[in-house]
Every structure is written in structure tokens, then in C-alpha cells.
Design an enzyme around this catalytic site. Structure first.
Site, PDB file in Angstrom:
ATOM      1  CG  ASP A  96      15.276  48.405  12.694  1.00 17.59           C
ATOM      2  OD1 ASP A  96      16.518  48.257  12.605  1.00 17.59           O
ATOM      3  OD2 ASP A  96      14.352  48.523  11.952  1.00 17.59           O
ATOM      4  CG  ASP A 191      14.346  47.206   7.547  1.00 11.56           C
ATOM      5  OD1 ASP A 191      14.171  45.981   6.906  1.00 11.56           O
ATOM      6  OD2 ASP A 191      15.840  47.376   7.669  1.00 11.56           O
ATOM      7  CD  GLU A 243      17.641  50.020   5.672  1.00 11.18           C
ATOM      8  OE1 GLU A 243      18.978  49.690   5.380  1.00 11.18           O
ATOM      9  OE2 GLU A 243      16.806  49.407   5.711  1.00 11.18           O
ATOM     10  CG  HIS A 317      22.594  46.366  11.136  1.00 16.44           C
ATOM     11  ND1 HIS A 317      22.217  47.551  11.138  1.00 16.44           N
ATOM     12  CD2 HIS A 317      21.703  45.500  10.547  1.00 16.44           C
ATOM     13  CE1 HIS A 317      21.019  47.500  10.606  1.00 16.44           C
ATOM     14  NE2 HIS A 317      20.865  46.227  10.170  1.00 16.44           N
ATOM     15  CG  ASP A 318      22.618  46.291   6.811  1.00 14.85           C
ATOM     16  OD1 ASP A 318      21.444  47.033   6.426  1.00 14.85           O
ATOM     17  OD2 ASP A 318      22.432  45.217   7.463  1.00 14.85           O
TER      18      ASP A 318
HETATM   19  O1  TEU Z   1      18.775  46.654   5.038  1.00 11.82           O
HETATM   20  C1  TEU Z   1      18.256  46.924   3.995  1.00 11.82           C
HETATM   21  C2  TEU Z   1      19.291  46.964   2.911  1.00 11.82           C
HETATM   22  O2  TEU Z   1      19.339  47.721   1.807  1.00 11.82           O
HETATM   23  C3  TEU Z   1      20.496  46.077   2.919  1.00 11.82           C
HETATM   24  O3  TEU Z   1      20.016  44.805   2.865  1.00 11.82           O
HETATM   25  C4  TEU Z   1      21.557  46.265   2.150  1.00 11.82           C
HETATM   26  O4  TEU Z   1      20.901  46.095   0.969  1.00 11.82           O
HETATM   27  C5  TEU Z   1      22.406  45.188   2.137  1.00 11.82           C
HETATM   28  O5  TEU Z   1      22.810  44.870   3.376  1.00 11.82           O
HETATM   29  C6  TEU Z   1      23.596  45.655   1.583  1.00 11.82           C
HETATM   30  O6  TEU Z   1      24.311  44.846   1.273  1.00 11.82           O
HETATM   31  C7  TEU Z   1      17.788  46.325   6.195  1.00 11.82           C
HETATM   32  C8  TEU Z   1      18.583  45.900   7.093  1.00 11.82           C
HETATM   33  O7  TEU Z   1      19.179  47.170   7.690  1.00 11.82           O
HETATM   34  C9  TEU Z   1      19.230  44.820   6.962  1.00 11.82           C
HETATM   35  O8  TEU Z   1      19.970  44.227   8.098  1.00 11.82           O
HETATM   36  C10 TEU Z   1      18.216  43.562   6.555  1.00 11.82           C
HETATM   37  O9  TEU Z   1      18.746  42.571   6.264  1.00 11.82           O
HETATM   38  C11 TEU Z   1      17.265  44.276   5.332  1.00 11.82           C
HETATM   39  O10 TEU Z   1      16.788  45.328   5.567  1.00 11.82           O
HETATM   40  C12 TEU Z   1      16.043  43.292   5.549  1.00 11.82           C
HETATM   41  O11 TEU Z   1      15.326  43.630   6.393  1.00 11.82           O
END
Ligand code: TEU
Ligand code: CA
Length: 541
Positions: A96, A191, A243, A317-318
Site C-alpha cells: 500500500d 492510496d 483508490e 478497512h474503511d
Molecule cells: O481512505 C481514503 C478515503 O477515502 C477514506 O478515508 C474514506 O473517505 C473514509 O474512510 C470513509 O469514511 C484511504 C485509506 O483507505 C484510509 O484508511 C486512510 O485513512 C485514508 O486514505 C488516508 O490515508
């Protein structure tokens, strides 16, 4: 030979996967100890969320050193052992790359704070701030007294956005990708990579939170093409996924075009906002089924017409656990989990399984804030309280929306701490681990796990699933999502009931039953789909 067409990727959140050294924190040796399990599941690639040194304000997405392994997870030798042992099982490792921002602990940012001009230009320092909002709440600009300037942070203030307009910054990042290529990794997830190109000048956004100014920004395609040429592009077998936050189909066709100039595929999140009332995440809302179907059909048909490629997923994980969100974890746990898996795995694209999804892990249902760890949830508890909501009202929202719902330890068995560790984990195990766990799933031939094995095998076996043309079916149906995949004279028809009420549909009863989450004896032209039933019919396979 592994390709984006026949592969399934398994996402691991290492801190919650398997602890091997009695500290309640998942680690690399823990992952190595479960490679047999992943081989049995049948996956082809493992995506690891960040395992690099970090002060952990955002659980590793605040990277302080991109070319080291965090001691929390182990050593570089542990990582090399993982890459080697996974390769022996024909499983690749995908890392990542968090290149939109670094941790403010990164030496580059520390040198910037030390007024070194070269490194101040690595970030986005401004005399004035504008009203853009951080994705974790609050204004996106942090003031530094010493410098008399603000710096931009689209996420937490400990995550400073990098200045991609600076060619030195870009070369630094390409070097990092080449570093891991030399170690033998087989893929990269980038990311929020569609946020890296900011406008030349910043202005207040009186219509939104500022994202329209920096999402799919002015130089995004030339930067991704340069990243490709200068690092992973030399190796066509490498798998890359971007992403893409709040993006468009048009941009995603270019990001993932089969010409291979940019990335192999993209994640988009629109289908995971269909239960956000007025597009607001931090409010409770019901699934808008028609919106979901339209999104699936639009993205599937337009990406294929444009030559793009999608990363297919429900969980990461989000996001909250899908069986709790769009399924029914109580009365139809197995049926709904299998139905949801089928509609993703038989679409056109590369499917992703998030750890625990293959056994139907549910949301955590933590009803007190002391159990939560995620910065985004902790911030929004206060933001919602400040908006005047009661504690209970806020807890209802947090319990539904929190990212911690998918960050609890994987439930391996019914022993203490669900076999994740032999000491108290960094975040609690969900109460239902005695009934939902890997051991129980692998002993049950009718388990959700066994069903995922079938889906993965079907993709490997049938080209029509890998590259068949996608056509929507029953578009106006209020309860059933259906589609057709065709390749030469071969075809599969997928009918999925997203609700617990039975529903009758017309089908071609001469077709063959390829797969179903219910035992299906005989087909009749007028067929009744049972609660959350998915029926997959085939022709000439
Ligand atoms: O996530 C980006 C992202 O869009 C998420 O933060 C999303 O907006 C949010 O979780 C939805 O509620 C990436 C990673 O997957 C995330 O874990 C990180 O926190 C973020 O980028 C910052 O690096
Ligand atoms: Ca550990």
C-alpha cells in the site's frame, strides 16, 4: 498465469489479522502462519495495508519512512520471508503506497519545519488558508507559528499533503516503488491517488468541502503515466490498483485503460454511499436499491465499453461489514453473505475479499466509545455532539458507520481472543466469535467460506466470468439485481434477491444451475427467489 482477469485479491489489515508474539497486535509472522489457510481459500494476491514506521494517528496511513518495516509488525527479513513463502504458493504480495501525504514525523516534513526550502517545497505551504475541510473533520489547513504559514492536510493534521507538482517529490516516490520491486513484491495499491494533483491557486468552496478543486486534479493523468513509466510500468505482470475517492467513470476509464499507460484497475466508492442520506456519511439511512443497481449497471457497462477495469469489492478497512449493512446477519446470515459475494465475484473486474468477509464477520456493535480506536470515529463523535445530537443518537450513527467495524481481530476459533492472540488485543474481539470463526467454517461444507472457495474456482475455470460481456437484466425490478455475462456462445445469468421477502421472476428453465446459495432442485419458468436467494444459471459452459 496470474492476471487481472482470473485473480482474486485478499486484503489483510495486519494489525488485526494474526498475532504471533503475544502483544495483542497482528504481525508478519502471524500472516506467514496463515498462508496455508489463504492457499486453501484459493486467493492469488495479498494486499497488505501499510506496514511502515508510523506514529499511528491514522493506523499507518501516516507513513514516517516508506522503505522500512515497522517493528510493530516485524523485520525486513520477516517481510522477505513472507514474500518468498507466499510466492511458493503462487500468491503475490501487494503493498500500500500512501503517496498523497506523509506523516508529519517524516524527515522531509521535519526538515521543512526546520525551514529548509528544498523540503518546504515537498509540501503545500500557504500564506492564507481557504475553507476546504479535512476528510476527518475540521479545516484542512494547519498553521505553523515558526513558519508563519499553513500546510494542507486533506486527512489528519499529522498527515501533510505532498506537493506532486515538484518533480523532486515525484522522483523520491518512484524510487520508493522501485525499492520494493527489487525486494520482489507483485503489486501496489495507491492510496487516494486521485487527490494528488492540486490546483495552482486555492479558493474557498461555497458549494462543498473543497474536493471539487483537487479530486481527479489537473495533472493527474500525466503524473500517473510518469509513475507508471518510471517505476512499475516496466513489468506488465505487476498488478496496480488506485483508490479513487469521489471520482468519475470517465476518469476511471483512463486510469485503468487496457493500454496500460496508468494503472491495472481502480476502486470507486459510489456503490458504498447508497445508504448515505443526502450523501452524508454521518447520518443513518436505508439502502437505496435502485441507486445501487444503476451504479452497478452504469459502471459495468461504461467501463467495459471504454476499456477500463474495476476492482470489485464490498468491504475494506474503511467500510462497515457488508453482511450487517446490506445483508441480514441474524435470520439470513449465510444466505445474505453468499448472495452479496456472488453479485461482486461474477461481475466484470477483479474481486477483492477483505479479511473475515469469507466467514461472514459482522459489524462490531460496540455500544460505548471506549471500545473505538479510529481517529475518524473519535472525531465525529465530538462533531455530532457539537451539532446537538444526544449521546445515544450519536452512538447509533457511530455503531453503523465506524471504520472500526471492520478492524476487529479476525475470528480464527472459539478460544480466548478468538485465536487471534493469547493476550488482550489492541481492539476488542466481537462477541459472536464462538459462532462465527474460521475453524467452524472450514468444518462446514455449506459454510460461507466453502462458498467463497467455489466462487474463486469458478472464476479460474470459466473465461465468461473473467472477460465476458456484461449486460443488465430486470433493470426496473424493485427487489432483484440481475445481469448477464456472455462470451461467444457461453453465458451466465445472475439473479439476486436483495430482500427477505420471496419474489417470483421469469427465467429460462432450460438453463443449467451453475451455483446457488440454496439447494435448488428443479427450475420452472416462473421461479420464486427465496429470502436473499441468488441463482446463477449457465448456457454451454
Ligand atoms: O481512505 C481514503 C478515503 O477515502 C477514506 O478515508 C474514506 O473517505 C473514509 O474512510 C470513509 O469514511 C484511504 C485509506 O483507505 C484510509 O484508511 C486512510 O485513512 C485514508 O486514505 C488516508 O490515508
Ligand atoms: Ca504481534
Amino acid at each position: 498465469m496470474r492476471s487481472i482477469h482470473n485473480s482474486v485479491v485478499y486484503q489483510i489489515y495486519p494489525v488485526s489479522f494474526k498475532d504471533s508474539n503475544h502483544d495483542g497486535i497482528g504481525d508478519l509472522q502471524g500472516i506467514i502462519s496463515k498462508l496455508d489457510y489463504l492457499e486453501t481459500l484459493g486467493v492469488d494476491m495479498i494486499w497488505l495495508t501499510p506496514i511502515f514506521p508510523s506514529p499511528l494517528y491514522d493506523n499507518g496511513y501516516d507513513v514516517a519512512d516508506y522503505c522500512k518495516i515497522s517493528e510493530r509488525f516485524g523485520t525486513m527479513d520477516d517481510f522477505k520471508e513472507l514474500v518468498h513463502k507466499a510466492k511458493e504458493k503462487h500468491i503475490g504480495i501487494m503493498l500500500d503506497m500512501v503517496f498523497n501525504h506523509t506523516s508529519t514525523d517524516h524527515t522531509w516534513f521535519q526538515k521543512a519545519l526546520n525551514k529548509e526550502k528544498k523540503y518546504m517545497d515537498y509540501y503545500i505551504f500557504t500564506k492564507e488558508k481557504v475553507n476546504w475541510e479535512s476528510k476527518f473533520g475540521g479545516n484542512a489547513f494547519e498553521y505553523v507559528d515558526d513558519l508563519g504559514m499553513y500546510y494542507l492536510h486533506l486527512f489528519d493534521k499529522h498527515q501533510a499533503d505532498l506537493n506532486w507538482d515538484n518533480p523532486e517529490v515525484r522522483q523520491e516516490l518512484y524510487k520508493i516503488v522501485r525499492f520494493w520491486l527489487d525486494i520482489g513484491v507483485d503489486g501496489f495499491r495507491f492510496d487516494v491517488v486521485n487527490l494528488i494533483s492540486k490546483p495552482k491557486t486555492f479558493e474557498d468552496d461555497f458549494e462543498g468541502d473543497g474536493r471539487r478543486f483537487y479530486t481527479d486534479g489537473p495533472n493527474i493523468h500525466s503524473y500517473l503515466q510518469e509513475l507508471n513509466q518510471e517505476s512499475f510500468g516496466q513489468n506488465p505482470n505487476l498488478m496496480t490498483v488506485g483508490e479513487m475517492s469521489s471520482t468519475s467513470i470517465e476518469n476511471c476509464i483512463n486510469y485503468s485503460h487496457k493500454s496500460g499507460k496508468e494503472l491495472s484497475m481502480v476502486f470507486n466508492f459510489h456503490h458504498l454511499k447508497v445508504d448515505y442520506p443526502n450523501n452524508q456519511k454521518w447520518a443513518l439511512g436505508k439502502l437505496d436499491f435502485f441507486a445501487l443497481k444503476k451504479l452497478f449497471n452504469d459502471w459495468q457497462t461504461q467501463m467495459q465499453e471504454g476499456g477500463g477495469w474495476q476492482a470489485l469489492f464490498w468491504c475494506n478497512h474503511d467500510q462497515p461489514r457488508i453482511v450487517s449493512r446490506f445483508g441480514n446477519e441474524h435470520q439470513y446470515h449465510k444466505e445474505s453473505a453468499k448472495m452479496l459475494a456472488t453479485v461482486i465475484h461474477l461481475q466484470r473486474g477483479t474481486p477483492y475479499i477483505y479479511q473475515g468477509e469469507e466467514i461472514g464477520m459482522t459489524n462490531a456493535h460496540f455500544d460505548t466509545m471506549d471500545k473505538y480506536r479510529d481517529i475518524e470515529s473519535l472525531n465525529h463523535y465530538q462533531i455530532l455532539k457539537d451539532r446537538g445530537l444526544s449521546h445515544n443518537e450519536v452512538m447509533q450513527i457511530i455503531m453503523e458507520r465506524s471504520r472500526d467495524n471492520s478492524r476487529t481481530p479476525v475470528q480464527w476459533d472459539d478460544q480466548d481472543f478468538a485465536g487471534f492472540s493469547d493476550v488482550q488485543p489492541w481492539i476488542d474481539v466481537i462477541d459472536n466469535y464462538k459462532t462465527i470463526n474460521v475453524q467452524q467454517s472450514m468444518e462446514d461444507p455449506n459454510s460461507i467460506f466453502a462458498y467463497y472457495q467455489k466462487l474463486i474456482m469458478l472464476r479460474k475455470k470459466h473465461e465468461v466470468i473473467q472477460t465476458g460481456w456484461y449486460s443488465p437484466l430486470l433493470q426496473e425490478h424493485p427487489r432483484v439485481y440481475a445481469f448477464l455475462r456472455e462470451l461467444e456462445n457461453k453465458a451466465i445469468y445472475v439473479y439476486a434477491n436483495f430482500f427477505e421477502e420471496e419474489i417470483s421472476i421469469e427465467i429460462d428453465a432450460t438453463l443449467h444451475v451453475l451455483l446457488s446459495n440454496y439447494s435448488t432442485s428443479s427450475l420452472t419458468p416462473s421461479y420464486t427467489l427465496r429470502p436473499y436467494e441468488v441463482l446463477v444459471l449457465s448456457k454451454n459452459l
